[in-house]
Scaffold this motif. Structure first.
Motif, short mmCIF file in Angstrom:
data_model
loop_
_atom_site.label_atom_id
_atom_site.label_comp_id
_atom_site.label_asym_id
_atom_site.label_seq_id
_atom_site.Cartn_x
_atom_site.Cartn_y
_atom_site.Cartn_z
N CYS A 13 0.82 -1.21 0.00
CA CYS A 13 0.00 0.00 0.00
C CYS A 13 0.85 1.26 0.00
O CYS A 13 0.58 2.20 -0.76
CB CYS A 13 -0.93 0.00 1.21
N GLU A 14 1.87 1.31 0.84
CA GLU A 14 2.67 2.54 0.91
C GLU A 14 3.34 2.84 -0.43
O GLU A 14 3.34 3.98 -0.90
CB GLU A 14 3.72 2.47 2.01
N GLU A 15 3.89 1.82 -1.07
CA GLU A 15 4.51 2.02 -2.39
C GLU A 15 3.48 2.53 -3.39
O GLU A 15 3.73 3.47 -4.14
CB GLU A 15 5.11 0.70 -2.88
N ALA A 16 2.30 1.93 -3.38
CA ALA A 16 1.25 2.32 -4.32
C ALA A 16 0.77 3.74 -4.06
O ALA A 16 0.65 4.55 -4.99
CB ALA A 16 0.07 1.35 -4.23
N ILE A 17 0.49 4.08 -2.81
CA ILE A 17 -0.07 5.40 -2.51
C ILE A 17 0.95 6.50 -2.79
O ILE A 17 0.59 7.59 -3.23
CB ILE A 17 -0.63 5.46 -1.06
N ARG A 18 2.23 6.23 -2.59
CA ARG A 18 3.26 7.23 -2.93
C ARG A 18 3.37 7.40 -4.45
O ARG A 18 3.59 8.50 -4.95
CB ARG A 18 4.59 6.86 -2.30
N PHE A 19 3.19 6.31 -5.18
CA PHE A 19 3.16 6.37 -6.65
C PHE A 19 1.98 7.23 -7.11
O PHE A 19 2.14 8.13 -7.93
CB PHE A 19 3.06 4.94 -7.21
N TYR A 20 0.79 6.98 -6.56
CA TYR A 20 -0.39 7.76 -6.93
C TYR A 20 -0.25 9.22 -6.51
O TYR A 20 -0.69 10.12 -7.22
CB TYR A 20 -1.66 7.17 -6.33
N GLU A 21 0.38 9.45 -5.37
CA GLU A 21 0.63 10.82 -4.91
C GLU A 21 1.44 11.59 -5.95
O GLU A 21 1.12 12.73 -6.29
CB GLU A 21 1.38 10.79 -3.57
N ASP A 22 2.45 10.93 -6.50
CA ASP A 22 3.30 11.55 -7.50
C ASP A 22 2.55 11.73 -8.83
O ASP A 22 2.56 12.81 -9.41
CB ASP A 22 4.56 10.69 -7.71
N VAL A 23 1.90 10.68 -9.31
CA VAL A 23 1.20 10.73 -10.59
C VAL A 23 0.09 11.77 -10.58
O VAL A 23 -0.09 12.52 -11.54
CB VAL A 23 0.62 9.34 -10.95
N LEU A 24 -0.67 11.84 -9.49
CA LEU A 24 -1.83 12.70 -9.43
C LEU A 24 -1.55 14.08 -8.84
O LEU A 24 -2.44 14.92 -8.77
CB LEU A 24 -2.94 12.02 -8.62
N GLY A 25 -0.30 14.32 -8.42
CA GLY A 25 0.06 15.60 -7.84
C GLY A 25 -0.67 15.85 -6.54
O GLY A 25 -1.08 16.97 -6.24
N GLY A 26 -0.85 14.81 -5.77
CA GLY A 26 -1.63 14.90 -4.54
C GLY A 26 -0.77 14.98 -3.30
O GLY A 26 0.44 15.19 -3.35
N GLU A 27 -1.45 14.78 -2.17
CA GLU A 27 -0.79 14.81 -0.87
C GLU A 27 -1.38 13.72 0.01
O GLU A 27 -2.61 13.60 0.14
CB GLU A 27 -0.99 16.17 -0.21
N ILE A 28 -0.50 12.93 0.60
CA ILE A 28 -0.94 11.95 1.59
C ILE A 28 -1.18 12.74 2.87
O ILE A 28 -0.25 13.28 3.46
CB ILE A 28 0.11 10.85 1.81
N THR A 29 -2.44 12.83 3.27
CA THR A 29 -2.78 13.66 4.43
C THR A 29 -2.86 12.87 5.72
O THR A 29 -2.92 13.46 6.80
CB THR A 29 -4.11 14.41 4.21
N MET A 30 -2.86 11.54 5.62
CA MET A 30 -2.87 10.70 6.82
C MET A 30 -2.37 9.32 6.46
O MET A 30 -2.70 8.80 5.40
CB MET A 30 -4.30 10.60 7.36
N MET A 31 -1.51 8.77 7.32
CA MET A 31 -1.07 7.39 7.16
C MET A 31 -0.87 6.80 8.55
O MET A 31 -0.08 7.31 9.33
CB MET A 31 0.22 7.28 6.34
#
Length: 133
Positions: A13-31
Motif C-alpha cells: 500500500c505505501e509504495e502504491a499510494i506514494r506512486f499515486y501521490e506523484d502521478v496525481l500531484g496529490g498529498e498523503i494527508t494521513m497514514m
C-alpha cells in the motif's frame, strides 16, 4: 455526503499510494500503520506492524483511501475513474499509471466524444482516464 473509493493492497500500500501521490500531484494527508493501533484492542503480528492500516490521498478536490489487507483481491472489482481538465493532463496521468502496467484500451479518441483509455497499473488496480466528453 461524499463517496470515496477505498483501495486494498496485499502488503504494498505505501509504495502504491506514494506512486499515486506523484502521478496525481496529490498529498498523503494521513497514514497510520497497524503497529500504531493499541495492542489491547487491535493485536497484530510483528510482520503486520509496519503495514498501512489506513491512509488518505487528496488531490484536486478528490479523496481516496487505502490500506494493506492481506486477504484482498486488490483492484479486480472496480475501476478508479479520472476525468481530466485538459488533454495534456490526461495523457500524462495515463502514461504514468501505465508504467509497469498493461493497457486495456489505448488512450485515444472515442465515439462518444473526447478521449478515453483504460489500464491496469503495476499494482493491479484498474483505471479509466478521460477528457473532453
Amino acid at each position: 455526503m461524499n463517496l470515496n473509493p477505498y483501495l486494498a493492497f496485499n502488503g504494498n500500500c505505501e509504495e502504491a499510494i506514494r506512486f499515486y501521490e506523484d502521478v496525481l500531484g496529490g498529498e498523503i494527508t494521513m497514514m497510520m500503520r497497524y503497529g500504531e493501533a493499541p495492542p489491547e484492542y487491535f493485536p497484530v503480528s510483528d510482520d503486520m506492524k509496519n503495514l498501512v492500516m489506513h491512509c488518505t490521498l487528496e488531490f484536486n478536490g478528490c479523496t481516496f483511501f487505502a490500506s494493506d489487507n492481506m486477504e484482498s483481491n486488490a483492484g479486480n472489482n472496480f475501476s478508479m475513474s479520472i476525468d481530466a481538465d485538459e488533454e495534456e493532463q490526461a495523457v500524462k496521468i495515463f502514461e504514468s499509471l501505465l508504467e509497469g502496467g498493461q493497457a486495456i484500451m489505448p488512450f485515444d479518441n472515442v465515439f462518444w466524444g473526447g478521449k478515453f483509455g483504460m489500464l491496469v497499473d503495476k499494482f493491479g488496480v484498474q483505471w479509466m482516464v478521460s477528457v473532453g466528453h
